[in-house]
Design an enzyme around this catalytic site. Structure first.
Site, PDB file in Angstrom:
ATOM      1  N   GLY A   1     -12.583  -5.321  -0.751  1.00 57.05           N
ATOM      2  CA  GLY A   1     -11.667  -5.437  -1.883  1.00 57.05           C
ATOM      3  C   GLY A   1     -12.247  -5.122  -3.239  1.00 57.05           C
TER       4      GLY A   1
ATOM      5  N   GLU B   1     -17.139  -6.464   3.839  1.00 56.68           N
ATOM      6  CA  GLU B   1     -16.457  -5.263   4.356  1.00 56.68           C
ATOM      7  C   GLU B   1     -15.989  -4.315   3.248  1.00 56.68           C
ATOM      8  OE1 GLU B   1     -13.048  -6.943   6.307  1.00 56.68           O
ATOM      9  OE2 GLU B   1     -14.187  -7.758   7.973  1.00 56.68           O
TER      10      GLU B   1
ATOM     11  N   GLY C   1     -15.026  -0.930   1.371  1.00 56.69           N
ATOM     12  CA  GLY C   1     -14.693   0.447   1.736  1.00 56.69           C
ATOM     13  C   GLY C   1     -14.739   1.292   0.482  1.00 56.69           C
ATOM     14  N   ARG C   2     -13.736   1.046  -0.385  1.00 61.47           N
ATOM     15  CA  ARG C   2     -13.579   1.832  -1.604  1.00 61.47           C
ATOM     16  C   ARG C   2     -14.852   1.868  -2.450  1.00 61.47           C
ATOM     17  NH1 ARG C   2      -8.538   1.905  -3.795  1.00 61.47           N
ATOM     18  NH2 ARG C   2      -8.211   0.087  -2.463  1.00 61.47           N
TER      19      ARG C   2
ATOM     20  N   ARG D   1      -2.449   8.262  -3.124  1.00 63.02           N
ATOM     21  CA  ARG D   1      -2.607   6.995  -3.847  1.00 63.02           C
ATOM     22  C   ARG D   1      -1.785   6.873  -5.140  1.00 63.02           C
ATOM     23  NH1 ARG D   1      -6.169   3.635  -3.939  1.00 63.02           N
ATOM     24  NH2 ARG D   1      -6.913   4.192  -5.990  1.00 63.02           N
TER      25      ARG D   1
ATOM     26  N   TYR E   1       0.731   3.671  -4.820  1.00 68.49           N
ATOM     27  CA  TYR E   1       0.638   2.467  -5.643  1.00 68.49           C
ATOM     28  C   TYR E   1       0.153   2.719  -7.063  1.00 68.49           C
ATOM     29  CZ  TYR E   1      -3.105   2.144  -1.998  1.00 68.49           C
ATOM     30  OH  TYR E   1      -4.046   2.381  -1.040  1.00 68.49           O
TER      31      TYR E   1
ATOM     32  N   CYS F   1       7.990  18.620  -2.771  1.00 71.78           N
ATOM     33  CA  CYS F   1       9.378  18.398  -3.209  1.00 71.78           C
ATOM     34  C   CYS F   1       9.699  16.909  -3.313  1.00 71.78           C
ATOM     35  CB  CYS F   1      10.329  19.075  -2.234  1.00 71.78           C
ATOM     36  SG  CYS F   1       9.860  20.765  -1.916  1.00 71.78           S
ATOM     37  N   GLU F   2       9.004  16.199  -4.156  1.00 75.16           N
ATOM     38  CA  GLU F   2       9.253  14.779  -4.420  1.00 75.16           C
ATOM     39  C   GLU F   2       8.868  14.530  -5.870  1.00 75.16           C
ATOM     40  OE1 GLU F   2      10.277  12.537  -2.105  1.00 75.16           O
ATOM     41  OE2 GLU F   2       9.975  13.753  -0.304  1.00 75.16           O
TER      42      GLU F   2
ATOM     43  N   TYR G   1      -9.662   6.370   0.756  1.00 75.57           N
ATOM     44  CA  TYR G   1      -8.199   6.421   0.868  1.00 75.57           C
ATOM     45  C   TYR G   1      -7.634   7.726   0.285  1.00 75.57           C
ATOM     46  CZ  TYR G   1      -9.348   1.557   1.603  1.00 75.57           C
ATOM     47  OH  TYR G   1      -9.931   0.408   2.074  1.00 75.57           O
TER      48      TYR G   1
HETATM   49  C1  LIG Z   1      -9.603  -6.346   6.625  1.00 77.40           C
HETATM   50  C2  LIG Z   1     -10.047  -5.389   5.582  1.00 77.40           C
HETATM   51  N1  LIG Z   1     -11.354  -5.344   5.261  1.00 77.40           N
HETATM   52  C3  LIG Z   1     -11.831  -4.482   4.332  1.00 77.40           C
HETATM   53  C4  LIG Z   1     -10.983  -3.616   3.661  1.00 77.40           C
HETATM   54  C5  LIG Z   1     -11.583  -2.672   2.660  1.00 77.40           C
HETATM   55  O1  LIG Z   1     -11.059  -2.861   1.415  1.00 77.40           O
HETATM   56  P1  LIG Z   1     -11.680  -2.066   0.163  1.00 77.40           P
HETATM   57  O2  LIG Z   1     -11.710  -0.640   0.506  1.00 77.40           O
HETATM   58  O3  LIG Z   1     -10.748  -2.377  -0.935  1.00 77.40           O
HETATM   59  O4  LIG Z   1     -13.053  -2.628  -0.059  1.00 77.40           O
HETATM   60  C6  LIG Z   1      -9.614  -3.638   3.937  1.00 77.40           C
HETATM   61  C7  LIG Z   1      -8.681  -2.755   3.221  1.00 77.40           C
HETATM   62  O5  LIG Z   1      -7.510  -2.747   3.341  1.00 77.40           O
HETATM   63  C8  LIG Z   1      -9.127  -4.548   4.940  1.00 77.40           C
HETATM   64  O6  LIG Z   1      -7.828  -4.603   5.250  1.00 77.40           O
END
Ligand SMILES: Cc1ncc(COP(=O)(O)O)c(C=O)c1O
Length: 415
Positions: free
Chosen positions: A239, A273, A275-276, A312, A316, A344-345, A373
């Site tokens: 997150g 965890e 990602g972004r 994206r 959102y 076309c949106e 993403y």
């Molecule tokens: C369970 C879970 N873990 C980790 C992430 C990674 O989130 P982020 O890319 O915002 O760090 C997500 C993203 O939706 C998720 O659903």
């Protein structure tokens, strides 16, 4: 200089001019900096070094095999949310005891492969899902490690579509139900309840809600330990957001400093965890300007990248800065414009009423911070092939996923 920077007016990725990449592979094209991905992972890893930990990269952010293999090689774990991501992660070199399987609804086939693989944890989202894991593990004669995803009812204060930790959200079970679920799961011979997990949302820049979630998880871990449950993992989710213009970044170090005081001293491995935050800044989408037109007093810059390539902003309201790849005109004229795609949106836009350097038809522009993403949310909408992905490492570049062509799009119809 790693990542994206200017050299003599040319935007470069790890020193390679984006214009050279565009000349070779065409546009639109995703370009990734291997060095920046490595640096971001290492910063998370170092920030959590005071405790036993594993940084499980959230593969949904970008599941290209080369990128996954890079992170596996650096010692990352993986957080997967589908059978496809599980297979891609295993094939890219993540060992199964470094993979956690999240996801609000898992099919029987996904539970089967998760149990077969012997994962570090299957993050169960409900009591019923634990029953299904028990049934599948019994069938295989195995014992599955399961973590319970709890919902701490914390407002991540990000976009409602990417807030997941409020009690009205579909994710996990209310945190106060966890002790009863753990007690019940004791009766399951093929499930070992080894962990707890929470993920309250994405694109979070304020460390406080993340710290509050870690505090609540730690409290639950202590309560469960007092009841005799032996937990081995506490998973604080991902997150961590990327700062836009004028926003204060949430660095891995600030994030860890907010979370660690709550979890330090617990006899378990802390899983995180992101990602972004690991791959987002490492990617840019290079696009060519197809048209610059004035209509009803507004200036529209039409690019060859569209919402099918980068969803994206439409999904959102994400704001990504856009800059010219080559600064070849002086003086630069700043104009207010909408940067829009060819789809076309009306929601097919990248920037609205924003100040940008006025481009000319044929110019290249780079949409920044789209490593996460970006490609993973792309589609074939309007019957468009998805763009190639290009990997820049040690001063040279290579295509790690080629551009899709018409034949790719019709193959599944014609087989
Ligand atoms: C369970 C879970 N873990 C980790 C992430 C990674 O989130 P982020 O890319 O915002 O760090 C997500 C993203 O939706 C998720 O659903």
């Amino acid at each position: 200089m790693i990542g994206f920077s200017r050299d003599n007016g040319e935007l470069t990725c790890d020193g390679v001019p984006l214009s050279a990449i565009a000349r070779k592979v065409g546009t639109p094209a995703y370009v990734y900096s291997a060095a920046l991905i490595e640096e971001s992972f290492r910063r998370f890893d170092a920030a959590f070094a005071p405790v036993a930990h594993l940084v499980c990269y959230a593969a949904k952010a970008n599941s290209n095999g080369t990128l996954l293999a890079k992170l596996a090689g650096l010692g990352a774990g993986a957080d997967v949310v589908s059978g496809g991501e599980l297979r891609a992660s295993l094939e890219s070199g993540f060992s199964s005891d470094r993979i956690v399987f999240s996801g609000v609804g898992k099919t029987v086939a996904e539970i089967r492969s998760a149990v077969e693989s012997g994962l570090l944890a299957i993050n169960a989202e409900s009591e019923r899902e634990i029953e299904k894991i028990e049934a599948e593990a019994a069938r295989q004669g195995k014992t599955a490690r399961v973590a319970l995803r709890v919902n701490p009812d914390i407002d991540a204060r990000s976009h409602p579509y990417i807030s997941t930790g409020r009690k009205h959200n579909k994710f996990g079970v209310a945190i106060d139900l966890a002790p009863a679920i753990f007690r019940k799961a004791r009766g399951f011979p093929h499930v070992r309840m080894t962990g707890i997990q929470a993920h309250i949302g994405s694109q979070i820049l304020d460390p406080q809600p993340l710290a509050d979630a870690a505090r609540d998880l730690a409290r639950l871990a202590r309560d469960l330990a007092a009841e005799g449950h032996e937990l081995s993992t506490l998973d604080v989710g991902g997150g961590i957001g990327l700062a836009g213009p004028g926003e204060k970044p949430l660095t891995p170090e600030t994030y860890a400093a907010a979370v660690l005081p709550h979890v330090a001293g617990l006899p378990m491995t802390v899983l995180v965890e992101p990602g972004r935050a690991i791959v987002g800044p490492a990617g840019a989408l290079v696009t060519e300007v197809l048209d610059v037109k004035k209509s009803s007093g507004k200036l529209f810059v039409v690019t060859d990248a569209g919402m099918n390539d980068l969803l994206r902003p439409a999904l959102y309201g994400a704001i990504h800065s856009i800059e010219s790849v080559t600064e070849n005109r002086m003086p630069v004229e700043r104009v207010m414009a909408d940067v829009v795609g060819p789809i076309c949106e009306s929601s097919d836009f990248f920037l609205r009423d924003s100040s940008i350097d006025r481009p000319l038809e044929g110019d290249l522009m780079a949409i920044r911070d789209v490593g996460a993403y970006g490609f993973s949310m792309s589609s074939n909408y309007n019957f468009r092939g998805r763009p190639p992905e290009v990997w820049v490492e040690k001063g040279s570049f290579r295509v790690i996923r080629r551009r899709e062509h018409f034949d790719d799009l019709v193959r599944a119809e014609r087989e």
